[in-house]
Design a protein around this motif. Structure first.
Motif, short mmCIF file in Angstrom:
data_model
loop_
_atom_site.label_atom_id
_atom_site.label_comp_id
_atom_site.label_asym_id
_atom_site.label_seq_id
_atom_site.Cartn_x
_atom_site.Cartn_y
_atom_site.Cartn_z
N GLU A 125 7.74 -4.93 -4.67
CA GLU A 125 7.56 -6.12 -3.85
C GLU A 125 7.59 -5.77 -2.36
O GLU A 125 6.79 -6.27 -1.57
CB GLU A 125 8.64 -7.16 -4.18
CG GLU A 125 8.43 -7.83 -5.53
CD GLU A 125 9.49 -8.87 -5.83
OE1 GLU A 125 10.56 -8.81 -5.18
OE2 GLU A 125 9.27 -9.71 -6.70
N GLN A 126 8.51 -4.90 -1.98
CA GLN A 126 8.59 -4.50 -0.58
C GLN A 126 7.36 -3.69 -0.17
O GLN A 126 6.82 -3.87 0.93
CB GLN A 126 9.86 -3.69 -0.34
CG GLN A 126 11.13 -4.51 -0.42
CD GLN A 126 12.38 -3.66 -0.28
OE1 GLN A 126 12.33 -2.45 -0.42
NE2 GLN A 126 13.51 -4.30 -0.04
N LEU A 127 6.93 -2.80 -1.06
CA LEU A 127 5.75 -1.99 -0.78
C LEU A 127 4.51 -2.87 -0.60
O LEU A 127 3.75 -2.71 0.36
CB LEU A 127 5.52 -1.01 -1.92
CG LEU A 127 4.29 -0.11 -1.83
CD1 LEU A 127 4.33 0.72 -0.58
CD2 LEU A 127 4.21 0.79 -3.06
N LEU A 128 4.31 -3.83 -1.50
CA LEU A 128 3.18 -4.74 -1.38
C LEU A 128 3.29 -5.58 -0.11
O LEU A 128 2.30 -5.82 0.58
CB LEU A 128 3.13 -5.65 -2.60
CG LEU A 128 2.70 -5.00 -3.92
CD1 LEU A 128 2.99 -5.92 -5.09
CD2 LEU A 128 1.24 -4.62 -3.89
N GLY A 129 4.51 -6.01 0.21
CA GLY A 129 4.72 -6.80 1.42
C GLY A 129 4.40 -6.04 2.68
O GLY A 129 3.81 -6.59 3.62
N GLN A 130 4.77 -4.78 2.73
CA GLN A 130 4.49 -3.97 3.91
C GLN A 130 3.00 -3.75 4.10
O GLN A 130 2.48 -3.85 5.22
CB GLN A 130 5.21 -2.62 3.80
CG GLN A 130 6.72 -2.74 3.92
CD GLN A 130 7.42 -1.41 3.74
OE1 GLN A 130 6.78 -0.39 3.62
NE2 GLN A 130 8.74 -1.45 3.72
N VAL A 131 2.29 -3.46 3.00
CA VAL A 131 0.84 -3.26 3.11
C VAL A 131 0.16 -4.56 3.50
O VAL A 131 -0.74 -4.58 4.35
CB VAL A 131 0.28 -2.72 1.78
CG1 VAL A 131 -1.24 -2.67 1.82
CG2 VAL A 131 0.83 -1.33 1.51
N ALA A 132 0.59 -5.67 2.90
CA ALA A 132 0.00 -6.97 3.24
C ALA A 132 0.21 -7.30 4.71
O ALA A 132 -0.68 -7.83 5.39
CB ALA A 132 0.60 -8.06 2.35
N SER A 133 1.38 -6.97 5.23
CA SER A 133 1.68 -7.23 6.64
C SER A 133 0.81 -6.38 7.55
O SER A 133 0.30 -6.87 8.57
CB SER A 133 3.16 -6.95 6.91
OG SER A 133 3.47 -7.09 8.28
N ARG A 134 0.62 -5.10 7.19
CA ARG A 134 -0.17 -4.21 8.04
C ARG A 134 -1.62 -4.65 8.12
O ARG A 134 -2.21 -4.70 9.21
CB ARG A 134 -0.07 -2.78 7.51
CG ARG A 134 1.29 -2.15 7.73
CD ARG A 134 1.41 -0.84 6.98
NE ARG A 134 2.76 -0.30 7.05
CZ ARG A 134 3.20 0.71 6.32
NH1 ARG A 134 2.39 1.28 5.44
NH2 ARG A 134 4.43 1.14 6.44
N VAL A 135 -2.22 -4.94 6.97
CA VAL A 135 -3.64 -5.34 7.01
C VAL A 135 -3.80 -6.71 7.65
O VAL A 135 -4.86 -7.03 8.21
CB VAL A 135 -4.26 -5.33 5.60
CG1 VAL A 135 -4.26 -3.93 5.03
CG2 VAL A 135 -3.55 -6.30 4.67
N GLY A 136 -2.74 -7.54 7.60
CA GLY A 136 -2.80 -8.85 8.22
C GLY A 136 -2.71 -8.80 9.74
O GLY A 136 -3.11 -9.74 10.43
N GLN A 137 -2.19 -7.70 10.29
CA GLN A 137 -2.06 -7.55 11.73
C GLN A 137 -3.32 -6.98 12.38
O GLN A 137 -3.43 -6.95 13.60
CB GLN A 137 -0.87 -6.66 12.05
CG GLN A 137 0.47 -7.27 11.66
CD GLN A 137 1.61 -6.28 11.79
OE1 GLN A 137 1.42 -5.12 12.20
NE2 GLN A 137 2.82 -6.71 11.45
N GLU A 138 -4.25 -6.51 11.57
CA GLU A 138 -5.46 -5.88 12.08
C GLU A 138 -6.64 -6.84 12.00
O GLU A 138 -6.64 -7.77 11.19
CB GLU A 138 -5.77 -4.61 11.29
CG GLU A 138 -4.63 -3.60 11.30
CD GLU A 138 -4.84 -2.48 10.28
OE1 GLU A 138 -5.82 -2.58 9.49
OE2 GLU A 138 -4.04 -1.53 10.26
N THR A 139 -7.64 -6.61 12.83
CA THR A 139 -8.89 -7.35 12.74
C THR A 139 -9.93 -6.43 12.11
O THR A 139 -10.19 -5.33 12.61
CB THR A 139 -9.37 -7.81 14.12
OG1 THR A 139 -8.38 -8.67 14.70
CG2 THR A 139 -10.69 -8.57 14.00
N HIS A 140 -10.54 -6.87 11.02
CA HIS A 140 -11.42 -6.04 10.22
C HIS A 140 -12.89 -6.40 10.43
O HIS A 140 -13.22 -7.51 10.88
CB HIS A 140 -11.05 -6.18 8.74
CG HIS A 140 -9.63 -5.87 8.44
ND1 HIS A 140 -9.19 -4.60 8.12
CD2 HIS A 140 -8.52 -6.66 8.45
CE1 HIS A 140 -7.88 -4.63 7.92
NE2 HIS A 140 -7.45 -5.85 8.11
#
Length: 305
Positions: A125-140
């Motif tokens: 859950e923490q691993l998924l949360g960290q990845v979700a947070s990182r991609v959410g902070q970027e503009t793609h």
């Protein structure tokens, strides 16, 4: 219902290659995901941003860039335990406790282990949360790009039997030396490490019974060269890596062929020390004792020694 995905934690003193195969424990309320039918997965939604080029409308002459948002799902595959059999069982370097044994599993042609040296993620859950947070902070460039970027960060991770596992290389034996040769703290040992992961250039040998025998032979030769006579008594006692729970591990170093080679090495070391004037009484006494022990074993087995 929220599932708790528990990742094994590492403990123990570090070794020369930056870590060792540490301990692992699972909580009482852990959900056994290994019982889920494949294919299965666990995921977490993430809000991502991307930029789209919007065609001109009305009196506009040029297309404009517009920032948009949407939701993607970051997922980890859940693998049934029976589909990822245990391939290697690596004992602890510091204890005989069975709970300290590190298991390596094989799935879809790749090898996985839990709690690598650089472990920073406690649960799935923490691993998924960290990845979700990182991609959410970027503009793609696009929503699809955000999805691919998220999954790329998790491409080497799976969940097996409720535990987060990471893709890795095979384990094996490493010869390690400490202190200056002949010094008070000088010693030669055999430890465990991942293939091509060592930054110190320590010799590495595969986890097979033959690899174990070769590692022991090489370590004994190196210990003799360095004058680590006490290490020569402990090196053959190194615990072997299990190649499978149901497969007995070989005893290569007890084979007569190996003992004949070791006897020749010890005889050479004795002769060299006498010729070079390094035949100190305490070291020579131990070498003579080791030579005599090998001669007795070979003669008892019917070999000419």
């Amino acid at each position: 219902m929220t599932h708790q995905f528990v990742r094994k934690s590492q403990t123990g003193e570090p070794t020369s290659n930056g870590g060792h195969f540490g301990s692992h424990k699972r909580s009482n309320d852990q959900v056994n995901l290994g019982q889920l039918a494949a294919p299965a997965g666990v995921g977490k939604e993430a809000t991502v941003w991307w930029v789209e080029e919007v065609p001109p409308v009305g009196r506009q002459r040029k297309p404009r860039r517009e920032r948009k948002s949407g939701t993607i799902c970051v997922t980890l595959p859940v693998i049934a335990a029976e589909d990822a059999p245990v391939t290697f069982r690596v004992p602890s370097e510091f204890t005989d406790d069975e709970s300290e044994v590190r298991e390596f599993r094989t799935y879809d042609g790749a090898l996985y282990w839990s709690t690598p040296f650089h472990d920073t993620h406690a649960t799935a859950e923490q691993l998924l949360g960290q990845v979700a947070s990182r991609v959410g902070q970027e503009t793609h460039p696009s929503k699809d790009h955000a999805q691919r970027e998220a999954q790329e960060r998790l491409r080497d991770i799976v969940v097996i039997d409720g535990i987060v596992w990471e893709r890795t290389a095979e384990p094996g034996y490493q010869i390690r030396t400490y202190g200056e040769p002949g010094g008070k703290d000088s010693r030669t040992t055999i430890g465990y490490g991942i293939k091509a992961a060592d930054k110190h250039g320590d010799p590495w040998f595969p986890a097979s019974p033959a690899g174990y025998g070769t590692a022991v032979h090489a370590a004994l030769e190196l210990a003799a060269q360095r004058g680590d006579t006490e290490s020569m008594e402990r090196i053959p006692q190194t615990k072997q890596i299990g190649t499978a729970p149901e497969t007995p591990v070989g005893t290569f170093w007890d084979e007569p062929k190996f003992q004949q080679g070791l006897l020749e090495d010890i005889r050479t070391e004795i002769a060299d020390r006498k010729y070079e004037g390094r035949d100190t009484p305490d070291i020579m006494e131990k070498l003579y004792a080791q030579r005599g022990d090998l001669v007795r074993k070979l003669r008892a087995a019917g070999y000419d020694a």
